[in-house]
Each structure stands twice: as structure tokens, then as C-alpha cells.
Design an enzyme around this catalytic site. Sequence first.
Site, PDB file in Angstrom:
ATOM      1  N   ARG A 163      48.280 137.265 -83.228  1.00 30.79           N
ATOM      2  CA  ARG A 163      47.282 138.355 -83.339  1.00 30.79           C
ATOM      3  C   ARG A 163      47.922 139.703 -83.005  1.00 30.79           C
ATOM      4  O   ARG A 163      47.343 140.545 -82.312  1.00 30.79           O
ATOM      5  CB  ARG A 163      46.072 138.114 -82.425  1.00 30.79           C
ATOM      6  CG  ARG A 163      45.351 136.821 -82.642  1.00 30.79           C
ATOM      7  CD  ARG A 163      44.661 136.733 -84.004  1.00 30.79           C
ATOM      8  NE  ARG A 163      43.884 135.503 -84.073  1.00 30.79           N
ATOM      9  CZ  ARG A 163      44.374 134.348 -84.539  1.00 30.79           C
ATOM     10  NH1 ARG A 163      45.597 134.255 -85.023  1.00 30.79           N
ATOM     11  NH2 ARG A 163      43.609 133.275 -84.553  1.00 30.79           N
ATOM     12  N   SER A 237      36.014 136.944 -82.322  1.00 33.08           N
ATOM     13  CA  SER A 237      36.521 136.687 -80.963  1.00 33.08           C
ATOM     14  C   SER A 237      36.768 138.019 -80.272  1.00 33.08           C
ATOM     15  O   SER A 237      37.517 138.847 -80.782  1.00 33.08           O
ATOM     16  CB  SER A 237      37.843 135.932 -81.025  1.00 33.08           C
ATOM     17  OG  SER A 237      37.685 134.750 -81.745  1.00 33.08           O
ATOM     18  N   GLU A 333      40.810 141.483 -77.905  1.00 31.61           N
ATOM     19  CA  GLU A 333      41.368 141.440 -79.273  1.00 31.61           C
ATOM     20  C   GLU A 333      40.785 142.585 -80.104  1.00 31.61           C
ATOM     21  O   GLU A 333      41.421 143.114 -81.009  1.00 31.61           O
ATOM     22  CB  GLU A 333      41.026 140.080 -79.926  1.00 31.61           C
ATOM     23  CG  GLU A 333      41.584 139.934 -81.321  1.00 31.61           C
ATOM     24  CD  GLU A 333      41.356 138.555 -81.924  1.00 31.61           C
ATOM     25  OE1 GLU A 333      41.783 137.548 -81.325  1.00 31.61           O
ATOM     26  OE2 GLU A 333      40.737 138.486 -82.998  1.00 31.61           O
TER      27      GLU A 333
END
Length: 337
Positions: A163, A237, A333
Site C-alpha cells: 500500500r 480500510s 491508509e
Amino acid sequence: MLSEVNTSLLPYNTFGFDVHGSELIKIENKDQLKKLYAEEFFKSPFRVISGGSNLLLTQNIQEPILLIRIPGIEKIHETDEYVCIEFGAGENWHQCVLYCVENEWYGIENMSLIPGCIGAAPIQNIGAYGSELKDVFEALKAFNIETGEIENFNLDQCQFGYRDSYFKQQGKGKYIITSVILRLSKIAKINTQYGDIQNTLNQKNVLNPTIKDVSNAVIEIRQSKLPDPAILGNSGSFFKNPVIEKSLAEKIQSTHADLKIFPASESMVKIPAAWLIEKSGWKGHKRSHVGVHEKQALVLVHYGGGSGDQIQELATDIQKDVAKKFGVHLEFEVNIW
Ligand code: FAD
Ligand code: NAP
């Protein structure tokens, strides 16, 4: 070039916060970026939005926002084994997945139904169900705001990580991605190893899954677990799965045998952030207009009428509590503005 002033950003963020942008400029081709460069636009602060599905808006945005809507799907290279397709940054990611599935070009079917646009996919090296963008990545083109030129980036230059990419680190705010080239396999390569996919296919008695079966299974699993932003505001998320020292994970496992550990490197492991949040008692938590999704603890939700600050406050409380209970730092995130 289409531009709106003092406009609501409600349609441009999947959390559904009704903050205002002082100016929203729609970018539909590279020449518009060059024109803005000539007008010295990039000498002042600005923002970039594509699908707004990885954004938390906590305030009105004073800087002009570029809304990336560059279209285009073009086959640029083909062999017996693979095909390279260049996608304009503004193309919708999921529609591009469906296009590849229809053509039986393998590689991104496990990433079906991820919201957002192609141009944002490399920013956090999107991933799901055992696949990541980097696995099919060939190259991308990006506009350098300092030179006004379009540059090519290959796989190494993008420095993709979990990520993560160059564009979230040293390259942050310096480039606007204008297109992404993916290399997709024409030879059948199905990955059903990720638990939920195989279980879903088994339940349907699909013994030899096609690319479409896998894509449909992923869509079905996601629809059953994840809130649809059109109905319940969210940004997927909110936290990354932490990568921690193996010794710390084993220490947690000694008192919590149900903790799953996934190898990340020789000494590091990835553990599910959702597990940490759930074990800390936050799953399904609600406070006024925001909360933690009842089916997926990683997803923070906006029930309507709330503010981005409320989500940020909730996320910070969760972060502190998990650190206190497990000694693990959860990193956001989502991009917070
Ligand atoms: P935006 O939110 O518009 O932008 C994200 C960031 O990238 C911002 O910092 C923005 O400034 C920058 N940016 C956007 N476009 C460009 C560009 N062209 N050039 C330079 N910078 C740019 N993510 C996953 O990895 N896996 C998942 O499975 C997943 N599932 C999700 C499920 C749901 C329900 C939701 C709401 C989100 C999910 N996400 C997932 C997160 C999100 O969809 C992805 O990160 C997606 O790639 C974001 O795309 P976007 O176009 O919405 O980007
Ligand atoms: P899940 O299947 O309940 O699994 C929980 C976590 O364990 C996942 O986050 C996953 O990490 C990890 N995991 C499970 N099986 C694994 C394996 N075989 N190898 C390595 N790691 C494994 O997860 P979920 O929450 O329902 O999500 C399913 C997939 O969709 C995941 O890949 C997740 O990343 C993705 N997703 C992402 C977002 C987002 O916004 N980023 C939102 C929804 C779903 P990974 O996350 O590294 O895969």
C-alpha cells in the site's frame, strides 16, 4: 477547461462529507495540464482528486482542486502471451477490470470492485485478495509539476511497497499521473488461494473457475462484507495492516492463539489490523454520526450529518487504544485533508 467555484465536494468523496472546494478544475487531457503550467498554476498549492475513495475531508479546501477525468483505453502492445493496455488516469478502475475480464486478459480480476480511478491505483499500489497493482504494472506516465513535462515511470522507479509507492513518499505532490499501462496475461492464470474466494467457488460447485467466476466471486464477497459508499459513507480500510517484528506477533499470539500471522520478510510479519481493532472492542462501535462498521472493523463509516473531524477523532482513539492494548501502531491508509 471546465471549472466550478465554491462548489460542494459531496459527489467527490465516498465518505460523503459536504465540505466546499474554492475551485474545482476538470482535467480531461494532458494539454490542459500544460496550459495550467504555462499560467504558473503549479507555483501555488493545489490538490488532486480522482474518485475520492481514499480521502477524508476534514475542512473546506481553499486550494484549487484538479479533478482528473482523462479518458482512454488503448492496446499498445500484444504477443501470444500478453497484452499491454494503456488506460487514461480518469478511467474507472472497476470498469477497466470488467473490460479485461470480458477479454479474458488475466491479472486484475481479484481486484474487482475496488472504487476509484486508474490514475490513483499506483499511488498506494492497490491490492486485494492476493493481487496487487505492481503484479501487472508495466509503466505509467506522469506530469511533472516542476518541469511541465510528461515523464515515464517503470516498475522500479515507482518503488511499490505494501500500500505504498514513490508517489506517497519522495514523489508526493510532485506528479499528476496521466495514464497507466498494465501488462495482462492472455494465458489463463487464476489465483483462488485467498481463503474467501476458494470457499465461495466451492459453495457454488465451480470446479474449474473461469476469470469471470473469480471476478464474480470477489464481487459477491465484497458486496456481502463491505458497505457500499453510495449507501453508507466510507473510504474502505481506514488503517493499513501493520507489519511488525515477528517476536512481537508471537508474544501477542501466546495469549491470543487466534491471531493470524502472514510472513512479510525474514524478521517481520503482517497481522490483520481488523483483528486488533475487533479484539480491542471497537467493532460496531457508534458515536453520533460516525462509527466502526459492524461487519468489518477496518472500515470507519459516516451515517450522515457528521464531519471528517469526527472520523479522525474516532480513528485516533482506536489508534491509541490498540497501541495501549497490543503495543502495535496502526497507520492511517486514508489521505486526510
Ligand atoms: P482519490 O481518493 O481521489 O485519491 C487518493 C490519493 O491519490 C489522493 O492523495 C490524491 O491526491 C491522489 N491522486 C489521485 N489521483 C491522482 C493522479 N491521477 N495523480 C496523482 N495523484 C493522484 N484500496 C485497496 O488498495 N484495496 C481495496 O480492496 C480497496 N477497497 C476499497 C473499498 C471501498 C468500499 C472503498 C471506499 C475504498 C477501497 N479502497 C481499496 C481504497 C481506494 O478505493 C483506493 O485507494 C483507490 O485507488 C483510490 O482511488 P481514487 O480515484 O478514489 O483516489
Ligand atoms: P480478510 O479476508 O478478512 O483477511 C484479513 C486480512 O488478512 C487481510 O487484510 C489480508 O491482508 C490478510 N490475509 C488474509 N489472507 C491472506 C493471505 N493468504 N496472504 C496474505 N494476507 C492475507 O480481509 P478483508 O478485510 O475481507 O479484505 C479482503 C481483501 O480486500 C484484502 O486483500 C484487503 O486488503 C482488501 N480490501 C482492502 C480495502 C482497502 O480499502 N484497502 C478495503 C476492503 C478490502 P491484505 O489486506 O494485505 O490482503
